[in-house]
Design a protein around this motif. Structure first.
Motif, PDB file in Angstrom:
ATOM      1  N   UNK A 298     -14.862  -2.392  38.955  1.00  0.00           N
ATOM      2  CA  UNK A 298     -14.759  -2.815  40.345  1.00  0.00           C
ATOM      3  C   UNK A 298     -13.375  -2.536  40.922  1.00  0.00           C
ATOM      4  N   UNK A 299     -12.330  -2.696  40.122  1.00  0.00           N
ATOM      5  CA  UNK A 299     -10.986  -2.412  40.610  1.00  0.00           C
ATOM      6  C   UNK A 299     -10.800  -0.919  40.886  1.00  0.00           C
ATOM      7  N   UNK A 300     -11.311  -0.091  39.983  1.00  0.00           N
ATOM      8  CA  UNK A 300     -11.241   1.358  40.196  1.00  0.00           C
ATOM      9  C   UNK A 300     -12.019   1.740  41.445  1.00  0.00           C
ATOM     10  N   UNK A 301     -13.228   1.191  41.600  1.00  0.00           N
ATOM     11  CA  UNK A 301     -14.045   1.519  42.767  1.00  0.00           C
ATOM     12  C   UNK A 301     -13.409   1.015  44.057  1.00  0.00           C
TER      13      UNK A 301
ATOM     14  N   UNK B  83     -10.164   0.751  44.684  1.00  0.00           N
ATOM     15  CA  UNK B  83      -9.044   1.628  45.037  1.00  0.00           C
ATOM     16  C   UNK B  83      -9.528   2.989  45.527  1.00  0.00           C
ATOM     17  N   UNK B  84     -10.596   3.516  44.913  1.00  0.00           N
ATOM     18  CA  UNK B  84     -11.147   4.793  45.391  1.00  0.00           C
ATOM     19  C   UNK B  84     -11.728   4.620  46.786  1.00  0.00           C
ATOM     20  N   UNK B  85     -12.349   3.466  47.053  1.00  0.00           N
ATOM     21  CA  UNK B  85     -12.894   3.193  48.384  1.00  0.00           C
ATOM     22  C   UNK B  85     -11.780   3.188  49.430  1.00  0.00           C
ATOM     23  N   UNK B  86     -10.670   2.498  49.145  1.00  0.00           N
ATOM     24  CA  UNK B  86      -9.555   2.470  50.085  1.00  0.00           C
ATOM     25  C   UNK B  86      -8.967   3.856  50.292  1.00  0.00           C
ATOM     26  N   UNK B  87      -8.884   4.613  49.209  1.00  0.00           N
ATOM     27  CA  UNK B  87      -8.381   5.983  49.301  1.00  0.00           C
ATOM     28  C   UNK B  87      -9.307   6.831  50.179  1.00  0.00           C
ATOM     29  N   UNK B  88     -10.625   6.642  50.042  1.00  0.00           N
ATOM     30  CA  UNK B  88     -11.591   7.400  50.831  1.00  0.00           C
ATOM     31  C   UNK B  88     -11.511   7.045  52.304  1.00  0.00           C
ATOM     32  N   UNK B  89     -11.359   5.754  52.607  1.00  0.00           N
ATOM     33  CA  UNK B  89     -11.232   5.326  54.003  1.00  0.00           C
ATOM     34  C   UNK B  89      -9.995   5.954  54.645  1.00  0.00           C
ATOM     35  N   UNK B  90      -8.887   5.996  53.890  1.00  0.00           N
ATOM     36  CA  UNK B  90      -7.663   6.614  54.420  1.00  0.00           C
ATOM     37  C   UNK B  90      -7.875   8.093  54.689  1.00  0.00           C
ATOM     38  N   UNK B  91      -8.579   8.772  53.783  1.00  0.00           N
ATOM     39  CA  UNK B  91      -8.864  10.197  53.975  1.00  0.00           C
ATOM     40  C   UNK B  91      -9.772  10.412  55.182  1.00  0.00           C
TER      41      UNK B  91
ATOM     42  N   UNK C   8      -9.270   7.248  35.087  1.00  0.00           N
ATOM     43  CA  UNK C   8      -9.569   5.973  35.770  1.00  0.00           C
ATOM     44  C   UNK C   8      -8.300   5.309  36.294  1.00  0.00           C
ATOM     45  N   UNK C   9      -7.390   6.122  36.817  1.00  0.00           N
ATOM     46  CA  UNK C   9      -6.150   5.617  37.421  1.00  0.00           C
ATOM     47  C   UNK C   9      -6.273   5.704  38.947  1.00  0.00           C
ATOM     48  N   UNK C  10      -7.203   4.912  39.462  1.00  0.00           N
ATOM     49  CA  UNK C  10      -7.483   4.952  40.898  1.00  0.00           C
ATOM     50  C   UNK C  10      -6.370   4.323  41.723  1.00  0.00           C
ATOM     51  N   UNK C  11      -5.637   3.376  41.151  1.00  0.00           N
ATOM     52  CA  UNK C  11      -4.560   2.745  41.914  1.00  0.00           C
ATOM     53  C   UNK C  11      -3.507   3.766  42.307  1.00  0.00           C
ATOM     54  N   UNK C  12      -3.146   4.651  41.387  1.00  0.00           N
ATOM     55  CA  UNK C  12      -2.175   5.695  41.701  1.00  0.00           C
ATOM     56  C   UNK C  12      -2.733   6.660  42.750  1.00  0.00           C
ATOM     57  N   UNK C  13      -4.035   6.980  42.644  1.00  0.00           N
ATOM     58  CA  UNK C  13      -4.660   7.829  43.665  1.00  0.00           C
ATOM     59  C   UNK C  13      -4.559   7.179  45.040  1.00  0.00           C
TER      60      UNK C  13
ATOM     61  N   UNK D 295      -1.835  17.725  53.146  1.00  0.00           N
ATOM     62  CA  UNK D 295      -2.435  18.244  51.920  1.00  0.00           C
ATOM     63  C   UNK D 295      -1.368  18.514  50.860  1.00  0.00           C
ATOM     64  N   UNK D 296      -0.229  19.043  51.296  1.00  0.00           N
ATOM     65  CA  UNK D 296       0.862  19.290  50.348  1.00  0.00           C
ATOM     66  C   UNK D 296       1.397  17.975  49.775  1.00  0.00           C
ATOM     67  N   UNK D 297       1.539  16.965  50.631  1.00  0.00           N
ATOM     68  CA  UNK D 297       2.053  15.684  50.167  1.00  0.00           C
ATOM     69  C   UNK D 297       1.077  15.012  49.206  1.00  0.00           C
ATOM     70  N   UNK D 298      -0.217  15.205  49.421  1.00  0.00           N
ATOM     71  CA  UNK D 298      -1.198  14.660  48.468  1.00  0.00           C
ATOM     72  C   UNK D 298      -0.935  15.208  47.064  1.00  0.00           C
ATOM     73  N   UNK D 299      -0.759  16.524  46.971  1.00  0.00           N
ATOM     74  CA  UNK D 299      -0.489  17.130  45.676  1.00  0.00           C
ATOM     75  C   UNK D 299       0.838  16.701  45.095  1.00  0.00           C
ATOM     76  N   UNK D 300       1.886  16.683  45.931  1.00  0.00           N
ATOM     77  CA  UNK D 300       3.222  16.322  45.446  1.00  0.00           C
ATOM     78  C   UNK D 300       3.296  14.878  44.989  1.00  0.00           C
ATOM     79  N   UNK D 301       2.681  13.976  45.745  1.00  0.00           N
ATOM     80  CA  UNK D 301       2.744  12.556  45.370  1.00  0.00           C
ATOM     81  C   UNK D 301       2.003  12.309  44.065  1.00  0.00           C
ATOM     82  N   UNK D 302       0.837  12.945  43.885  1.00  0.00           N
ATOM     83  CA  UNK D 302       0.104  12.781  42.629  1.00  0.00           C
ATOM     84  C   UNK D 302       0.845  13.430  41.468  1.00  0.00           C
ATOM     85  N   UNK D 303       1.487  14.579  41.729  1.00  0.00           N
ATOM     86  CA  UNK D 303       2.265  15.229  40.664  1.00  0.00           C
ATOM     87  C   UNK D 303       3.428  14.338  40.229  1.00  0.00           C
TER      88      UNK D 303
END
Length: 445
Positions: free
Chosen positions: A241-244, A246-254, A384-389, A423-431
């Motif tokens: 549920x915690x992973x889901x 965080x992915x939900x919040x990430x999806x809403x932001x996208x 399963x590191x959705x919080x970082x995503x 899009x570049x910042x998405x890659x850089x922040x995850x890297x």
């Protein structure tokens, strides 16, 4: 460099990447085909409001379905790690949890949406006749929501279990039934807009039934059992549920970013918003291919993490990343050399063509810049590191908003600059987040 070349030269990993990526690429291609058939069938109905009703209804229905995509992504990581660790009981339990969560959410959200449908459709500012037909479409279409979410959970589990071909077959069953019944119900029986909705519902339920049947075949050959006792406790549900969440919040932001692009582009004139729509079709085209490599990363990296195999994790990232880079360069070359043809195939309006031509350099750069966010999303989903995503996405969205404000005087070029930078910042922040995890030696425990 030596370890990089050693990883790239590992032939079994190349075979694994392609065995997972190719079915997912083909699966992705079925999605626009169904939308094309729906719009084509609706476009041949006698009333112009019919096509509008299907378009509006599909857009409203997509809101909960796309927002709940975490059911697919969250399930993939846990299933891949369970498979990598050789824990078949965990693999079975992940499947049961995902299917139960999908069924509950499908029924609950479907029921909650019914009373707000008139308001949602009203936001589209459609005519009364179109609004009525769109509501008729949606009341039927929501009957398929539980099946659509079950299909998300099933697809995620199959990908995590490295059965991408089954995911492809699941989508083929869903879409072939949808297309066939569309033609039968609308062109054969003359059921109009309700026929289009019923065809979609039937396709989703046929896909879900097929997927459940296939899971029974797969788990029949697995030892272990579903841990029903553990599933009764909150501690067993909390990670999923915690992973889901965080992915939900990430999806809403996208979603907010893409909504803002449509909203701000519309303010720049009809020709500009139409040109942007054609160019973003190029983004969708690249996603069909590059997302296949991201799906391979999800499964292989999750498996490596579950198995505690640092070397397999490196190989999966290097090989999938190498092929994704080659694919992105090929798309950049395609848009660089054939961009005018790509635009001309989509429209014959001179004004829209001329506007789109001037923004083609942005589209040419997009695949090479965006590919890294797709791949790294795959790594974090598999781990399963959705919080970082979620955190990486929120930082990227704030950066995007700042650039929108700074470039507000540049018109559509400012809009494209902000999106490319996002899009570049998405890659850089995850890297950056990934390197921090690597420094703590926390990818593989």
């Amino acid at each position: 460099m030596t370890s990089f070349l050693e990883a790239w030269r590992h032939r079994p990993t190349h075979r694994q990447v392609w065995s997972l990526a190719m079915p997912m690429m083909l699966s992705n291609l079925t999605v626009p085909l169904v939308a094309l058939v729906d719009s084509t069938v609706a476009g041949h109905l006698p009333q112009t409001q019919d096509l509008g009703a299907v378009t509006v209804g599909s857009a409203v229905y997509a809101l909960p379905v796309w927002s709940l995509g975490f059911l697919r992504m969250g399930t993939t990581g846990f299933a891949a790690q369970a498979m990598g660790s050789g824990d078949n009981s965990a693999l079975r339990t992940v499947q049961a949890q995902a299917l139960l969560l999908a069924a509950v959410l499908g029924v609950l959200i479907g029921a909650l949406m019914v009373p707000v449908l008139p308001w949602l459709v009203g936001q589209m500012h459609s005519t009364p006749l179109m609004t009525g037909r769109a509501l008729d479409y949606l009341h039927l279409r929501l009957l398929g929501l539980p099946a659509a979410l079950l299909n998300y959970a099933l697809a995620g589990w199959f990908i995590g279990a490295q059965r991408a071909r089954t995911t492809l077959t699941l989508l083929l069953v869903t879409n072939i039934v949808n297309i066939t019944l569309n033609l039968l119900f609308v062109l054969g029986f003359g059921w109009g807009v309700p026929g289009i909705a019923l065809a979609s519902v039937a396709g989703e339920w046929c896909g879900a039934i097929y997927g459940l049947w296939r899971t029974q075949q797969v788990v029949r050959h697995l030892d272990g059992h579903i841990d029903w006792q553990a599933m009764r406790g909150w501690d067993h549900w909390r990670p999923l549920l915690m992973v889901n969440r965080d992915i939900f919040l990430r999806t809403i932001a996208l979603e907010a970013v893409f909504f803002s692009l449509s909203l701000l582009g519309a303010r720049l004139g009809d020709a500009t918003v139409s040109a942007n729509a054609l160019l973003f079709n190029g983004l969708m085209l690249t996603a069909f291919c590059l997302d296949g490599f991201a799906n391979a990363v999800e499964a292989l990296c999750g498996h490596a993490i579950g198995a505690g195999d640092q070397q397999a994790l490196r190989r999966a990232l290097v090989v999938a990343g190498g092929w994704a880079l080659i694919g992105s360069l090929a798309y950049a070359l395609l848009f660089g050399l054939g961009g005018h043809l790509f635009i001309n195939l989509q429209t014959n309006l001179p004004e829209v063509r001329e506007v789109a031509y001037s923004y083609l350099p942005w589209l040419t750069a997009l695949p090479v810049i965006g590919v890294w966010s797709y791949l790294l999303d795959g790594l974090f989903i598999g781990a399963t590191r959705a919080r970082e995503m979620r955190d990486g996405m929120l930082v990227s969205v704030m950066f995007y908003g700042l650039l929108l404000w700074l470039t507000r005087g540049l018109g559509n070029h400012g809009l494209w600059l902000a999106f490319i930078a996002f899009m570049a910042m998405r890659g850089l922040s995850l890297a950056w987040l990934g390197l921090r995890i690597r420094q703590r030696r926390a990818w593989v425990m």
